[in-house]
Design a protein around this motif. Structure first.
Motif, PDB file in Angstrom:
ATOM      1  N   ARG A   1      74.084  45.782  46.572  1.00 43.73           N
ATOM      2  CA  ARG A   1      73.534  44.432  46.435  1.00 43.73           C
ATOM      3  C   ARG A   1      72.516  44.343  45.295  1.00 43.73           C
ATOM      4  O   ARG A   1      72.441  43.321  44.603  1.00 43.73           O
ATOM      5  CB  ARG A   1      72.888  44.005  47.752  1.00 43.73           C
ATOM      6  N   ASN A   2      71.753  45.402  45.099  1.00 41.92           N
ATOM      7  CA  ASN A   2      70.738  45.360  44.036  1.00 41.92           C
ATOM      8  C   ASN A   2      71.314  45.623  42.651  1.00 41.92           C
ATOM      9  O   ASN A   2      70.672  45.313  41.641  1.00 41.92           O
ATOM     10  CB  ASN A   2      69.605  46.332  44.353  1.00 41.92           C
TER      11      ASN A   2
ATOM     12  N   PHE B 177      73.463  51.081  54.254  1.00 43.58           N
ATOM     13  CA  PHE B 177      72.404  51.276  53.259  1.00 43.58           C
ATOM     14  C   PHE B 177      72.971  51.152  51.845  1.00 43.58           C
ATOM     15  O   PHE B 177      72.397  50.462  50.989  1.00 43.58           O
ATOM     16  CB  PHE B 177      71.754  52.646  53.438  1.00 43.58           C
TER      17      PHE B 177
ATOM     18  N   ARG C 119      65.061  52.992  45.780  1.00 41.42           N
ATOM     19  CA  ARG C 119      66.076  53.360  46.784  1.00 41.42           C
ATOM     20  C   ARG C 119      66.778  54.660  46.394  1.00 41.42           C
ATOM     21  O   ARG C 119      67.064  55.501  47.244  1.00 41.42           O
ATOM     22  CB  ARG C 119      67.100  52.229  46.932  1.00 41.42           C
TER      23      ARG C 119
ATOM     24  N   GLU D 176      71.351  48.062  50.122  1.00 42.98           N
ATOM     25  CA  GLU D 176      70.209  48.473  49.312  1.00 42.98           C
ATOM     26  C   GLU D 176      70.580  48.903  47.889  1.00 42.98           C
ATOM     27  O   GLU D 176      69.754  48.817  46.986  1.00 42.98           O
ATOM     28  CB  GLU D 176      69.452  49.599  50.011  1.00 42.98           C
TER      29      GLU D 176
ATOM     30  N   ARG E 275      63.735  48.134  42.059  1.00 41.67           N
ATOM     31  CA  ARG E 275      64.096  48.305  43.461  1.00 41.67           C
ATOM     32  C   ARG E 275      65.142  49.405  43.611  1.00 41.67           C
ATOM     33  O   ARG E 275      65.068  50.231  44.520  1.00 41.67           O
ATOM     34  CB  ARG E 275      64.622  46.983  44.013  1.00 41.67           C
TER      35      ARG E 275
END
Length: 202
Positions: free
Chosen positions: A107-108, A100, A132, A104, A128
């Protein structure tokens, strides 16, 4: 062992875990900007992918990817409780968290570091991330650490990634549990040592 790292990158995670483990290691600066070591060696000759972290074992074996590296380190010192035993549901929960954080969160954050990325795209990434991180904040309610009462390799990775929030203009002020958790992690001696070694201490 040698840990190839770049200051402030996700390699801070295994840098913390190695210091928590008590295992002997050499930290080798591998700049993500110049792709060179201090002696001028092309880092691509060591890791063709050119990024950090990379862990080189005493026999010359090399491990890439932070989540794999930190689990390897944890398994060398099981009494430190840095990761649950292999094959247990708790270990899969740890891997769930590591995945995660990587997919999530990490990567973002990546588009925010790219100066060529349009501001619209960065705004989408931030939105985003906030969604998260709101979930993470809820998961940390009533817990000392990510997986419960013990500091684990997932805490090291989450700490490294959330360190990027302030410089990348991701506002954490609404996440009381996350901020309290960051304070708990930040005062750990191994974390302070790693931050100092990377020149990240205030």
């Amino acid at each position: 062992m040698k840990l190839y790292y770049s200051p402030g990158a996700c390699s801070l995670s295994p840098q913390i875990v190695l210091r928590e483990s008590g295992l002997a290691f050499e930290a080798v600066l591998a700049s993500t900007k110049t792709k060179q070591l201090a002696d001028g060696t092309d880092y691509h000759s060591i890791n063709p992918l050119g990024y950090v972290p990379m862990l080189e074992l005493d026999d010359g074996t090399r491990l890439r990817e932070g989540p794999a590296i930190v689990q390897y380190i944890a398994d060398q010192v099981p009494t430190k409780n840095l990761a649950p035993a292999n094959g247990t549901l708790q270990r899969y929960r740890l891997q769930e968290w590591l995945t995660f954080i990587g997919m999530e969160l990490h990567r973002n954050f990546t588009p925010l570091f790219n100066p060529k990325m349009p501001e619209d795209a960065k705004a989408i990434a931030r939105e985003r991330l906030i969604g998260r991180l709101k979930w993470v904040d809820g998961e940390l309610a009533g817990k000392d650490y990510v997986t419960g009462e013990h500091f684990s390799v997932a805490d090291a990775y989450l700490f490294a990634v959330t360190n990027w929030a302030k410089p990348m203009n991701v506002d954490l002020s609404g996440f009381a549990n996350l901020l309290a958790w960051r304070e708990r992690v930040a005062v750990r001696p191994a974390v302070q040592e790693a931050m100092k070694a990377e020149g990240l201490s205030k």
